[in-house]
Each structure stands twice: as structure tokens, then as C-alpha cells.
Design a protein around this motif. Structure first.
Motif, PDB file in Angstrom:
ATOM      1  N   MET A   1      -9.189  30.022 -32.079  1.00 22.25           N
ATOM      2  CA  MET A   1      -8.215  31.113 -32.147  1.00 22.25           C
ATOM      3  C   MET A   1      -6.992  30.626 -31.360  1.00 22.25           C
ATOM      4  O   MET A   1      -7.125  30.202 -30.217  1.00 22.25           O
ATOM      5  CB  MET A   1      -8.776  32.380 -31.520  1.00 22.25           C
TER       6      MET A   1
ATOM      7  N   ARG B   1     -15.431  28.074 -38.846  1.00 19.52           N
ATOM      8  CA  ARG B   1     -14.768  28.641 -37.673  1.00 19.52           C
ATOM      9  C   ARG B   1     -13.807  27.614 -37.067  1.00 19.52           C
ATOM     10  O   ARG B   1     -14.121  26.424 -37.021  1.00 19.52           O
ATOM     11  CB  ARG B   1     -15.799  29.075 -36.651  1.00 19.52           C
TER      12      ARG B   1
ATOM     13  N   MET C   1     -12.819  30.684 -27.957  1.00 15.67           N
ATOM     14  CA  MET C   1     -12.788  31.754 -28.958  1.00 15.67           C
ATOM     15  C   MET C   1     -12.399  31.157 -30.304  1.00 15.67           C
ATOM     16  O   MET C   1     -11.492  30.328 -30.388  1.00 15.67           O
ATOM     17  CB  MET C   1     -11.805  32.840 -28.553  1.00 15.67           C
ATOM     18  N   THR C   2     -13.092  31.574 -31.345  1.00 13.82           N
ATOM     19  CA  THR C   2     -12.828  31.064 -32.690  1.00 13.82           C
ATOM     20  C   THR C   2     -12.629  32.227 -33.654  1.00 13.82           C
ATOM     21  O   THR C   2     -12.980  33.372 -33.354  1.00 13.82           O
ATOM     22  CB  THR C   2     -13.992  30.190 -33.190  1.00 13.82           C
TER      23      THR C   2
END
Length: 163
Positions: A160, A157, A148-149
Motif C-alpha cells: 500500500m 497483493r 500493509m498491502t
């Protein structure tokens, strides 16, 4: 080439000059000689990342490491020297940047249909990296997906991460 922003005085920095890749070995995971895949590091200004084949680009060569991931800070009037970030056992497929303490490096081998993510610390390349996840690319049911970014203000990006 890395070009300075408008209004800055240093001339463009030549990152690499390569002839046409006419002598790539035959086979899956074969690649060109020399640096390839130059990209900007998502979480750090003016840092270029690229990969170099340590096996001459030949997937049939018996070597301990196929690729090395390199970085270079090209900002300012005096660009830094290239630095080795990590060596991969298989062909490097990409890097997902988080921050100076966390990035994920993806490597893969077509012959075994395997992929592996490594968790590394970009600010401490000498710190041992740890395998984060390994899986078969043929096993769609158990495929873990992509990290997940989040999008930064610069439109890049990064991973996360929990705060």
C-alpha cells in the motif's frame, strides 16, 4: 516450468531442473544449492522471481553475501535473460512488491535472531538500496509487524503506497 496461457504458441519455459536436495548443510539457515523459491512478481505480468544461495547453502561459510534475488521476464515469444535484483547479507526471506520504483526485501539470520527490510527500486537494480528497518525477531513487543498491502484485480497483493 512457466507455461503459456491457453492459445499461445511458445512451449513451456524450463526455469530450473534440480535433483533431490540430499546434501543440504546441517544448521539453521542452511538451504539447497541452486535456484529456490520461484514465485511470480505480484506487480508485473509474466515476471518470475527466485533466490540463489551464494554460500553453497552453508550458513557457516564466511561470505559477504548469502543470497542473490533474481528476476526474469518470461512473457512473449522470447523470454528475457535473468537479472540480478539484489544481494543479501543474510538469508533472503521474501519480497513484498510495490511497483517498479519500490519493493521491500526481507532478510534474516537465525543465529542473531535478526531481521532486516531493505527498500529497493526493481526498475533500477544498480541504484543503492537502503536499509528500511532492522529488528530482533525475539523482541515481540517492539516487532514492527508486516507491511500493509492491497489486493490487485489479479488477486495478488502489493505494498500500500501513498498516492
Amino acid at each position: 516450468e512457466a507455461w503459456p496461457l491457453e492459445g499461445h504458441s511458445p512451449p513451456p519455459l524450463v526455469l530450473t531442473e534440480q535433483p533431490v536436495a540430499e546434501a543440504i548443510p546441517i544448521g539453521r539457515d542452511a538451504t539447497r544449492l541452486g535456484p529456490r523459491g520461484h514465485v511470480w512478481r505480484s506487480d508485473a505480468p509474466s515476471t518470475v522471481v527466485w533466490v540463489v544461495a551464494l554460500d553453497g547453502g552453508d550458513p557457516k561459510a564466511e561470505v559477504d553475501h548469502r543470497d542473490v534475488v533474481m528476476t526474469q521476464d518470461v512473457g512473449g515469444d522470447a523470454p528475457g535473460a535473468p537479472e540480478e535484483l539484489m544481494r543479501t547479507e543474510w538469508r533472503c526471506k521474501g519480497v513484498v512488491w510495490g511497483d517498479d520504483d519500490c519493493a521491500l526485501v526481507l532478510e534474516g539470520e537465525w543465529k542473531t535472531r535478526s531481521s532486516r527490510w531493505w527498500k529497493i527500486s526493481p526498475s533500477s537494480p544498480s541504484r543503492p538500496s537502503s536499509p528500511y528497518l532492522e529488528y530482533s525477531t525475539d523482541d515481540r513487543y517492539n516487532h514492527p509487524g508486516s507491511p500493509m498491502t492491497v489486493r490487485l484485480a489479479n488477486n495478488h497483493r502489493v505494498l500500500m503506497q501513498e498516492t
